[in-house]
Design a protein around this motif. Structure first.
Motif, PDB file in Angstrom:
ATOM      1  N   GLY A   1       0.814  -1.211   0.000  1.00  0.00           N
ATOM      2  CA  GLY A   1       0.000   0.000   0.000  1.00  0.00           C
ATOM      3  C   GLY A   1       0.848   1.262   0.000  1.00  0.00           C
ATOM      4  O   GLY A   1       0.541   2.230  -0.712  1.00  0.00           O
ATOM      5  N   MET A   2       1.931   1.263   0.787  1.00  0.00           N
ATOM      6  CA  MET A   2       2.822   2.427   0.820  1.00  0.00           C
ATOM      7  C   MET A   2       3.456   2.672  -0.543  1.00  0.00           C
ATOM      8  O   MET A   2       3.538   3.823  -1.015  1.00  0.00           O
ATOM      9  CB  MET A   2       3.920   2.211   1.868  1.00  0.00           C
ATOM     10  N   ILE A   3       3.921   1.591  -1.180  1.00  0.00           N
ATOM     11  CA  ILE A   3       4.543   1.717  -2.498  1.00  0.00           C
ATOM     12  C   ILE A   3       3.531   2.250  -3.512  1.00  0.00           C
ATOM     13  O   ILE A   3       3.841   3.125  -4.332  1.00  0.00           O
ATOM     14  CB  ILE A   3       5.103   0.360  -2.961  1.00  0.00           C
ATOM     15  N   LEU A   4       2.309   1.738  -3.470  1.00  0.00           N
ATOM     16  CA  LEU A   4       1.271   2.204  -4.398  1.00  0.00           C
ATOM     17  C   LEU A   4       0.942   3.673  -4.146  1.00  0.00           C
ATOM     18  O   LEU A   4       0.688   4.432  -5.091  1.00  0.00           O
ATOM     19  CB  LEU A   4       0.013   1.344  -4.252  1.00  0.00           C
ATOM     20  N   TYR A   5       0.938   4.069  -2.877  1.00  0.00           N
ATOM     21  CA  TYR A   5       0.668   5.482  -2.563  1.00  0.00           C
ATOM     22  C   TYR A   5       1.754   6.375  -3.171  1.00  0.00           C
ATOM     23  O   TYR A   5       1.457   7.391  -3.821  1.00  0.00           O
ATOM     24  CB  TYR A   5       0.607   5.693  -1.056  1.00  0.00           C
ATOM     25  N   ILE A   6       3.015   6.000  -2.950  1.00  0.00           N
ATOM     26  CA  ILE A   6       4.126   6.781  -3.495  1.00  0.00           C
ATOM     27  C   ILE A   6       4.042   6.825  -5.021  1.00  0.00           C
ATOM     28  O   ILE A   6       4.237   7.876  -5.645  1.00  0.00           O
ATOM     29  CB  ILE A   6       5.477   6.187  -3.051  1.00  0.00           C
ATOM     30  N   GLU A   7       3.727   5.675  -5.606  1.00  0.00           N
ATOM     31  CA  GLU A   7       3.650   5.571  -7.074  1.00  0.00           C
ATOM     32  C   GLU A   7       2.531   6.457  -7.625  1.00  0.00           C
ATOM     33  O   GLU A   7       2.749   7.250  -8.549  1.00  0.00           O
ATOM     34  CB  GLU A   7       3.407   4.114  -7.470  1.00  0.00           C
ATOM     35  N   CYS A   8       1.332   6.307  -7.078  1.00  0.00           N
ATOM     36  CA  CYS A   8       0.142   6.939  -7.661  1.00  0.00           C
ATOM     37  C   CYS A   8      -0.013   8.413  -7.298  1.00  0.00           C
ATOM     38  O   CYS A   8      -0.535   9.196  -8.104  1.00  0.00           O
ATOM     39  CB  CYS A   8      -1.114   6.180  -7.233  1.00  0.00           C
ATOM     40  N   PHE A   9       0.421   8.807  -6.095  1.00  0.00           N
ATOM     41  CA  PHE A   9       0.167  10.168  -5.632  1.00  0.00           C
ATOM     42  C   PHE A   9       1.399  11.070  -5.654  1.00  0.00           C
ATOM     43  O   PHE A   9       1.266  12.283  -5.473  1.00  0.00           O
ATOM     44  CB  PHE A   9      -0.420  10.146  -4.220  1.00  0.00           C
ATOM     45  N   GLU A  10       2.577  10.487  -5.872  1.00  0.00           N
ATOM     46  CA  GLU A  10       3.779  11.309  -5.904  1.00  0.00           C
ATOM     47  C   GLU A  10       4.551  11.167  -7.216  1.00  0.00           C
ATOM     48  O   GLU A  10       4.804  12.159  -7.904  1.00  0.00           O
ATOM     49  CB  GLU A  10       4.688  10.964  -4.719  1.00  0.00           C
ATOM     50  N   LEU A  11       4.910   9.935  -7.579  1.00  0.00           N
ATOM     51  CA  LEU A  11       5.777   9.754  -8.736  1.00  0.00           C
ATOM     52  C   LEU A  11       5.056  10.005 -10.058  1.00  0.00           C
ATOM     53  O   LEU A  11       5.529  10.784 -10.898  1.00  0.00           O
ATOM     54  CB  LEU A  11       6.379   8.338  -8.718  1.00  0.00           C
ATOM     55  N   VAL A  12       3.931   9.324 -10.274  1.00  0.00           N
ATOM     56  CA  VAL A  12       3.212   9.462 -11.546  1.00  0.00           C
ATOM     57  C   VAL A  12       2.739  10.900 -11.780  1.00  0.00           C
ATOM     58  O   VAL A  12       2.942  11.446 -12.884  1.00  0.00           O
ATOM     59  CB  VAL A  12       2.040   8.468 -11.626  1.00  0.00           C
ATOM     60  N   PRO A  13       2.112  11.586 -10.794  1.00  0.00           N
ATOM     61  CA  PRO A  13       1.743  12.986 -11.031  1.00  0.00           C
ATOM     62  C   PRO A  13       2.939  13.871 -11.383  1.00  0.00           C
ATOM     63  O   PRO A  13       2.832  14.770 -12.217  1.00  0.00           O
ATOM     64  CB  PRO A  13       1.120  13.418  -9.697  1.00  0.00           C
ATOM     65  N   HIS A  14       4.092  13.612 -10.754  1.00  0.00           N
ATOM     66  CA  HIS A  14       5.298  14.381 -11.071  1.00  0.00           C
ATOM     67  C   HIS A  14       5.689  14.174 -12.528  1.00  0.00           C
ATOM     68  O   HIS A  14       6.024  15.143 -13.239  1.00  0.00           O
ATOM     69  CB  HIS A  14       6.435  13.939 -10.147  1.00  0.00           C
ATOM     70  N   LEU A  15       5.638  12.935 -12.993  1.00  0.00           N
ATOM     71  CA  LEU A  15       6.015  12.648 -14.383  1.00  0.00           C
ATOM     72  C   LEU A  15       5.005  13.224 -15.369  1.00  0.00           C
ATOM     73  O   LEU A  15       5.375  13.656 -16.462  1.00  0.00           O
ATOM     74  CB  LEU A  15       6.144  11.133 -14.588  1.00  0.00           C
ATOM     75  N   LEU A  16       3.739  13.227 -15.000  1.00  0.00           N
ATOM     76  CA  LEU A  16       2.712  13.791 -15.889  1.00  0.00           C
ATOM     77  C   LEU A  16       2.874  15.302 -16.044  1.00  0.00           C
ATOM     78  O   LEU A  16       2.498  15.864 -17.088  1.00  0.00           O
ATOM     79  CB  LEU A  16       1.317  13.465 -15.349  1.00  0.00           C
ATOM     80  N   ARG A  17       3.419  15.955 -15.029  1.00  0.00           N
ATOM     81  CA  ARG A  17       3.654  17.401 -15.115  1.00  0.00           C
ATOM     82  C   ARG A  17       4.943  17.744 -15.845  1.00  0.00           C
ATOM     83  O   ARG A  17       5.140  18.875 -16.269  1.00  0.00           O
ATOM     84  CB  ARG A  17       3.710  18.014 -13.703  1.00  0.00           C
ATOM     85  N   ALA A  18       5.836  16.752 -15.979  1.00  0.00           N
ATOM     86  CA  ALA A  18       7.141  17.013 -16.595  1.00  0.00           C
ATOM     87  C   ALA A  18       6.989  17.258 -18.097  1.00  0.00           C
ATOM     88  O   ALA A  18       6.226  16.555 -18.773  1.00  0.00           O
ATOM     89  CB  ALA A  18       8.081  15.836 -16.345  1.00  0.00           C
ATOM     90  N   PRO A  19       7.706  18.231 -18.649  1.00  0.00           N
ATOM     91  CA  PRO A  19       7.565  18.533 -20.078  1.00  0.00           C
ATOM     92  C   PRO A  19       8.197  17.493 -20.995  1.00  0.00           C
ATOM     93  O   PRO A  19       7.754  17.305 -22.126  1.00  0.00           O
ATOM     94  CB  PRO A  19       8.271  19.893 -20.208  1.00  0.00           C
TER      95      PRO A  19
END
Length: 234
Positions: free
Chosen positions: A193-211
């Protein structure tokens, strides 16, 4: 091995702070570390953590996996609630309060990484790699927000953030002999659950904002490849 891995994991925080202090292209380094971490964690979830959790939980009790998974997500969500937004706060205040939250966050992560290492040193090391790459931007944030603060205080806060994963590992080291199979399955599910939280709420949103989407894809594929090759060789 588990204590060594959790100790090394804390050094990623220091590496991030050094990047913030000395590197010229902060954004590129942060982007690459997040992309590789996203790929590695996604592969780790599918190839290792889900099968490991199902194996450790008692027969017919698979439904406990989503229960403990959501507990892990909630735990990190509560800790993240203490990290302030940048608007309306001074940089030093953000750095100090964020460091306190990161210390608590990393103690939990250290316990999770140690528990995975207790089951498989390979999986524990891979998880530490993914979490460590995710921690580089955290270290960059601490280093940059405390850059104008007193040097001694910045060193103290960085040290606390760096050793907190090891503290979590030490705590789990003393608890490990008293933990049975059911509790191990619960801990792995919470870790998932912790890994999924980091993945879905921190890493993926960061990559989606990256140009630079191309760099995101290449970094994520590199992270997936590292875990996949390790799984095949293991």
């Amino acid at each position: 091995m588990g204590l060594l891995i959790t100790f090394v994991l804390g050094l990623f925080i220091v590496a991030g702070a050094l990047v913030a202090q000395h590197a010229k292209d902060h954004a590129r380094i942060e982007h690459i570390s997040v992309a590789v971490a996203a790929g590695a964690m996604a592969a780790l979830v599918v190839l290792d953590l889900i099968p490991e959790a199902l194996e450790e939980l008692p027969d017919g009790k698979w439904f406990l996996l989503p229960v403990f998974l959501n507990i892990g997500i909630l735990l990190l969500k509560l800790l993240d609630a203490f990290v302030p937004e940048h608007e309306g706060h001074g940089a030093a205040h953000i750095g100090i309060v964020s460091t306190i939250a990161i210390v608590l966050h990393n103690i939990i992560e250290g316990m999770a990484v140690y528990s995975m290492t207790g089951e498989s040193a390979r999986v524990g090391a891979l998880m530490a790699l993914g979490v460590g790459l995710h921690n580089i931007p955290m270290g960059m944030m601490i280093g940059s927000t405390l850059q104008e603060d007193r040097h001694n205080r910045m060193v103290i806060l960085l040290t606390l953030a760096a050793v907190s994963t090891f503290v979590g590992g030490v705590l789990m080291h003393f608890l490990w002999t008293h933990i049975g199979g059911m509790l191990i399955g619960a801990l792995i599910s919470m870790t998932l659950g912790m890994i999924l939280y980091i993945e879905c709420f921190e890493l993926v949103p960061h990559l989606l904002r990256a140009p630079d989407r191309r760099r995101s894809v290449i970094g994520a594929l590199a992270g997936i490849a590292v875990v996949a090759v390790s799984t095949l060789l293991g």
